[in-house]
Design a protein around this motif. Structure first.
Motif, PDB file in Angstrom:
ATOM      1  N   LEU A  39       9.599   8.946 -56.836  1.00 43.40           N
ATOM      2  CA  LEU A  39       8.871   9.682 -55.793  1.00 43.40           C
ATOM      3  C   LEU A  39       8.225  10.951 -56.358  1.00 43.40           C
ATOM      4  N   ARG A  40       8.909  11.579 -57.322  1.00 54.41           N
ATOM      5  CA  ARG A  40       8.395  12.830 -57.910  1.00 54.41           C
ATOM      6  C   ARG A  40       7.525  12.589 -59.144  1.00 54.41           C
ATOM      7  N   ARG A  41       7.329  11.313 -59.504  1.00 56.82           N
ATOM      8  CA  ARG A  41       6.550  10.947 -60.690  1.00 56.82           C
ATOM      9  C   ARG A  41       7.108  11.605 -61.955  1.00 56.82           C
ATOM     10  N   GLU A  42       8.452  11.505 -62.065  1.00 57.72           N
ATOM     11  CA  GLU A  42       9.159  11.993 -63.260  1.00 57.72           C
ATOM     12  C   GLU A  42       9.725  10.779 -63.990  1.00 57.72           C
ATOM     13  N   PRO A  43      10.012  10.892 -65.315  1.00 58.74           N
ATOM     14  CA  PRO A  43      10.663   9.772 -65.996  1.00 58.74           C
ATOM     15  C   PRO A  43      12.075   9.526 -65.447  1.00 58.74           C
ATOM     16  N   LEU A  44      12.472   8.265 -65.417  1.00 56.86           N
ATOM     17  CA  LEU A  44      13.823   7.899 -64.976  1.00 56.86           C
ATOM     18  C   LEU A  44      14.781   8.157 -66.137  1.00 56.86           C
ATOM     19  N   VAL A 102      21.076  -1.050 -67.052  1.00 57.78           N
ATOM     20  CA  VAL A 102      20.486   0.050 -66.280  1.00 57.78           C
ATOM     21  C   VAL A 102      19.032   0.254 -66.735  1.00 57.78           C
ATOM     22  N   ARG A 103      18.756   0.017 -68.019  1.00 62.61           N
ATOM     23  CA  ARG A 103      17.367   0.122 -68.505  1.00 62.61           C
ATOM     24  C   ARG A 103      16.475  -0.909 -67.781  1.00 62.61           C
ATOM     25  N   GLN A 104      16.960  -2.136 -67.670  1.00 66.45           N
ATOM     26  CA  GLN A 104      16.160  -3.168 -66.965  1.00 66.45           C
ATOM     27  C   GLN A 104      15.973  -2.803 -65.492  1.00 66.45           C
ATOM     28  N   LEU A 105      17.018  -2.208 -64.901  1.00 58.97           N
ATOM     29  CA  LEU A 105      16.883  -1.768 -63.500  1.00 58.97           C
ATOM     30  C   LEU A 105      15.749  -0.739 -63.393  1.00 58.97           C
ATOM     31  N   ALA A 106      15.738   0.222 -64.338  1.00 63.30           N
ATOM     32  CA  ALA A 106      14.705   1.273 -64.323  1.00 63.30           C
ATOM     33  C   ALA A 106      13.316   0.646 -64.458  1.00 63.30           C
ATOM     34  N   GLU A 107      13.192  -0.325 -65.344  1.00 65.04           N
ATOM     35  CA  GLU A 107      11.883  -0.957 -65.545  1.00 65.04           C
ATOM     36  C   GLU A 107      11.446  -1.717 -64.292  1.00 65.04           C
ATOM     37  N   MET A 108      12.400  -2.423 -63.686  1.00 65.63           N
ATOM     38  CA  MET A 108      12.048  -3.191 -62.492  1.00 65.63           C
ATOM     39  C   MET A 108      11.699  -2.260 -61.327  1.00 65.63           C
ATOM     40  N   LYS A 158       4.056  -1.170 -57.037  1.00 60.42           N
ATOM     41  CA  LYS A 158       3.513  -2.145 -56.080  1.00 60.42           C
ATOM     42  C   LYS A 158       3.551  -1.603 -54.644  1.00 60.42           C
ATOM     43  N   VAL A 159       4.713  -1.060 -54.235  1.00 53.85           N
ATOM     44  CA  VAL A 159       4.825  -0.670 -52.814  1.00 53.85           C
ATOM     45  C   VAL A 159       4.095   0.647 -52.508  1.00 53.85           C
ATOM     46  N   SER A 160       3.952   1.518 -53.523  1.00 47.55           N
ATOM     47  CA  SER A 160       3.299   2.811 -53.255  1.00 47.55           C
ATOM     48  C   SER A 160       1.804   2.751 -53.538  1.00 47.55           C
ATOM     49  N   GLY A 161       1.387   1.725 -54.312  1.00 47.66           N
ATOM     50  CA  GLY A 161      -0.029   1.628 -54.686  1.00 47.66           C
ATOM     51  C   GLY A 161      -0.412   2.631 -55.764  1.00 47.66           C
ATOM     52  N   GLU A 162       0.595   3.305 -56.366  1.00 47.23           N
ATOM     53  CA  GLU A 162       0.288   4.291 -57.414  1.00 47.23           C
ATOM     54  C   GLU A 162       0.660   3.710 -58.772  1.00 47.23           C
ATOM     55  N   PRO A 163      -0.167   3.885 -59.809  1.00 48.52           N
ATOM     56  CA  PRO A 163       0.222   3.394 -61.140  1.00 48.52           C
ATOM     57  C   PRO A 163       1.412   4.193 -61.660  1.00 48.52           C
ATOM     58  N   SER A 164       2.223   3.577 -62.540  1.00 44.08           N
ATOM     59  CA  SER A 164       3.376   4.334 -63.056  1.00 44.08           C
ATOM     60  C   SER A 164       2.912   5.347 -64.103  1.00 44.08           C
ATOM     61  N   ILE A 165       3.783   6.318 -64.392  1.00 44.33           N
ATOM     62  CA  ILE A 165       3.439   7.356 -65.376  1.00 44.33           C
ATOM     63  C   ILE A 165       3.502   6.763 -66.794  1.00 44.33           C
ATOM     64  N   ASP A 166       2.923   7.463 -67.777  1.00 43.06           N
ATOM     65  CA  ASP A 166       2.797   6.911 -69.139  1.00 43.06           C
ATOM     66  C   ASP A 166       4.146   6.635 -69.803  1.00 43.06           C
ATOM     67  N   SER A 167       5.122   7.565 -69.653  1.00 42.57           N
ATOM     68  CA  SER A 167       6.458   7.339 -70.237  1.00 42.57           C
ATOM     69  C   SER A 167       7.451   7.244 -69.088  1.00 42.57           C
ATOM     70  N   PRO A 168       7.678   6.036 -68.566  1.00 37.80           N
ATOM     71  CA  PRO A 168       8.469   5.922 -67.323  1.00 37.80           C
ATOM     72  C   PRO A 168       9.954   6.222 -67.475  1.00 37.80           C
ATOM     73  N   THR A 169      10.517   6.162 -68.717  1.00 41.41           N
ATOM     74  CA  THR A 169      11.953   6.460 -68.857  1.00 41.41           C
ATOM     75  C   THR A 169      12.189   7.451 -69.988  1.00 41.41           C
ATOM     76  N   ILE A 170      13.362   8.099 -69.915  1.00 42.86           N
ATOM     77  CA  ILE A 170      13.752   9.039 -70.973  1.00 42.86           C
ATOM     78  C   ILE A 170      15.264   8.891 -71.176  1.00 42.86           C
ATOM     79  N   ASP A 171      15.723   8.948 -72.433  1.00 45.76           N
ATOM     80  CA  ASP A 171      17.163   8.828 -72.706  1.00 45.76           C
ATOM     81  C   ASP A 171      17.844  10.195 -72.579  1.00 45.76           C
ATOM     82  N   VAL A 172      19.026  10.209 -71.944  1.00 41.44           N
ATOM     83  CA  VAL A 172      19.830  11.439 -71.888  1.00 41.44           C
ATOM     84  C   VAL A 172      21.275  11.067 -72.239  1.00 41.44           C
ATOM     85  N   SER A 173      22.017  12.043 -72.792  1.00 44.61           N
ATOM     86  CA  SER A 173      23.420  11.748 -73.097  1.00 44.61           C
ATOM     87  C   SER A 173      24.238  11.884 -71.814  1.00 44.61           C
TER      88      SER A 173
END
Ligand SMILES: NC(=O)c1ccc[n+]([C@@H]2O[C@H](COP(=O)([O-])OP(=O)(O)OC[C@H]3O[C@@H](n4cnc5c(N)ncnc54)[C@H](O)[C@@H]3O)[C@@H](O)[C@H]2O)c1
Ligand SMILES: O=c1ccn([C@@H]2O[C@H](COP(=O)(O)OP(=O)(O)O[C@H]3OC[C@@H](O)[C@H](O)[C@H]3O)[C@@H](O)[C@H]2O)c(=O)[nH]1
Length: 389
Positions: free
Chosen positions: A245-250, A298-304, A311-326
């Motif tokens: 919703l905030r267009r931040e990486p997951l 969990v990575r596949q969940l993020a991608e899906m 699809k539901v928002s009609g907005e394209p995804s951001i360039d780097s949709p995920t980020i790794d954190v410890s």
């Protein structure tokens, strides 16, 4: 509206209306269960919780078709003498109340243990003393880690279901060391399961224990800064929804390698309904309730979720949709994780003939449609505010 046709149980016997004391009725699962009970059954619900925001639509206005069949009682079960009276008034008690968010397990371990064990004790006691049936919500986390996770990474046995499928009556409960306080929740839930089982064995308590495997859907947890604290960390569905919703990486904790099976809340509620209405088949049993066909990392969940949200928002995804954190950065010291969770379905199939139906894609599509409809505008306004001031 409750159906006027006679409803029958799995053995063909007519179902008559009962009174249910539902503790934790204002939460995610409770709100869906109340909705189902009101719209499709003749049962009455004494809804106990400290919050009622998620069931407000069932309580007001007075003209609703089920008015009189649901009453809200704002009670903290830690310290309220009215609880026993409500359990006595009911035919069945369902206990959903708990602290059940992983971000709390290692940061508020005392509250977690009290909530999942100590606070549940009087509920078990009142049910046992008053000969009332109890459906208690435990968790798939009682299984902890799989036996397979202790095998060498390249062991072919890791592919053998005997080393990872979780069976109610066979699998051991494998937790990490005491300083891994992540397991305080699982351990408290395990002990209350053992206590309920013992009440059944020694004092004849009629009980059913439910072990949910990652039930997800609308109204799960909160969106930080919108209907919950800005710094709060809800469960993964709400974390990822918030990022989208905030267009931040997951954020993928420790690379997002853990595996989960996700089940649509509406499928899971069907299973609970069968338990409520078929006591002879459900009493004395512990049931896994999950969808073994919906396994992802969990990575596949993020991608899906990224694809579905686009699809539901009609907005394209951001360039780097995920980020790794410890996990230390995300959850703090003492976090640990379940590696893989696939429920064995033999017992619930045999006793209740139940199977889940909804695919992960479909359940994410309906859930993220709800998230977008409910929160997108509020998020836009929240983001715009600091710039405007
Ligand atoms: N959602 C899942 O996938 C899942 C998985 C495993 C186990 N569970 C179990 O199912 C149950 C319900 O989970 P949920 O996802 O609906 O969680 P939730 O947090 O949405 O609901 C729990 C509700 O209990 C209430 N509550 C907590 N302490 C209370 C107290 N002292 N007095 C009165 N009310 C109190 C809370 O206010 C909340 O409304 C929990 O026991 C949880 O451990 C859920
Ligand atoms: O932003 C996030 C949030 C979570 N995660 C990861 O996603 C996975 C799932 O996390 P969730 O917060 O949904 O919770 P878990 O599946 O670990 O535990 C849950 O299981 C069953 C219930 O008892 C509880 O509701 C909860 O303990 C974990 O591996 C977690 O580390 C992320 O990678 N990023």
């Amino acid at each position: 509206m409750a159906s006027s046709a006679t409803r029958v149980d799995l053995d063909g016997k007519p179902i008559t209306g009962i009174t249910i004391c539902m503790i934790g009725a204002g939460g995610f699962i409770g709100s869906h269960l109340c909705e189902k009970l009101m719209s499709e059954t003749p049962h009455t619900v004494l809804a106990v919780d400290v919050y009622n925001d998620k069931i407000k639509h069932l309580l007001e206005p007075d003209s609703l078709p089920w008015t009189g069949r649901i009453q809200f009682h704002r009670i903290n079960i830690k310290n309220d003498s009215r609880l026993e009276g409500l359990i006595k008034m009911a035919d069945l008690t369902i206990n959903l109340a708990a602290i059940c968010t992983p971000a709390d397990y290692n940061t508020r371990p005392l509250d977690t243990i009290y909530s999942n064990f100590i606070d549940a004790l009087p509920v078990v006691k009142y049910c046992s003393e008053n000969n009332k049936r109890l459906i208690h919500f435990s968790t798939c986390e009682v299984y902890g880690k799989t036996i397979g996770s202790y095998l060498p990474k390249d062991s072919p046995l890791r592919q053998d279901p005997a080393y990872y499928i979780l069976k109610e009556d066979e699998s051991p409960c494998i937790f990490g060391s005491i300083e891994k306080q992540r397991w305080s929740y699982a351990c408290a839930k395990q002990l209350i399961e053992r206590l309920i089982y013992a009440e059944g064995a020694e004092n004849g308590l009629e009980f059913t224990i439910v072990r949910p495997f990652n039930w997800i859907g609308p109204r799960m947890d909160f969106i930080p800064g919108i209907d919950g604290p800005s710094e709060g960390v809800p469960r993964v569905l709400a974390c990822f929804s918030n990022n989208l919703l905030r267009r931040e990486p997951l954020k993928l904790v420790d690379g997002g390698e853990s595996q989960r099976t996700f089940i649509y809340i509406k499928d899971a509620i069907e299973a609970v309904m069968l338990m409520i209405e078929n006591p002879a088949r459900a009493n004395g049993h512990i049931f896994n309730v999950g969808n073994p066909n919906n396994e992802v990392t969990v990575r596949q969940l993020a991608e899906m979720m990224t694809k579905v949200y686009s699809k539901v928002s009609g907005e394209p995804s951001i360039d780097s949709p995920t980020i790794d954190v410890s996990s230390k950065e995300f959850y703090g010291e003492g976090y640990d994780d379940s590696d893989k969770r696939i429920p064995d379905m033999t017992i619930i199939n045999k006793q209740l003939g139940w199977n889940p139906k909804t695919s992960l894609w479909d359940l994410l599509e309906s859930t993220l449609t709800y998230q977008h409809r409910t929160y997108a505008e509020a998020i836009k306004q929240a983001i715009a505010k600091p710039i405007a001031s």
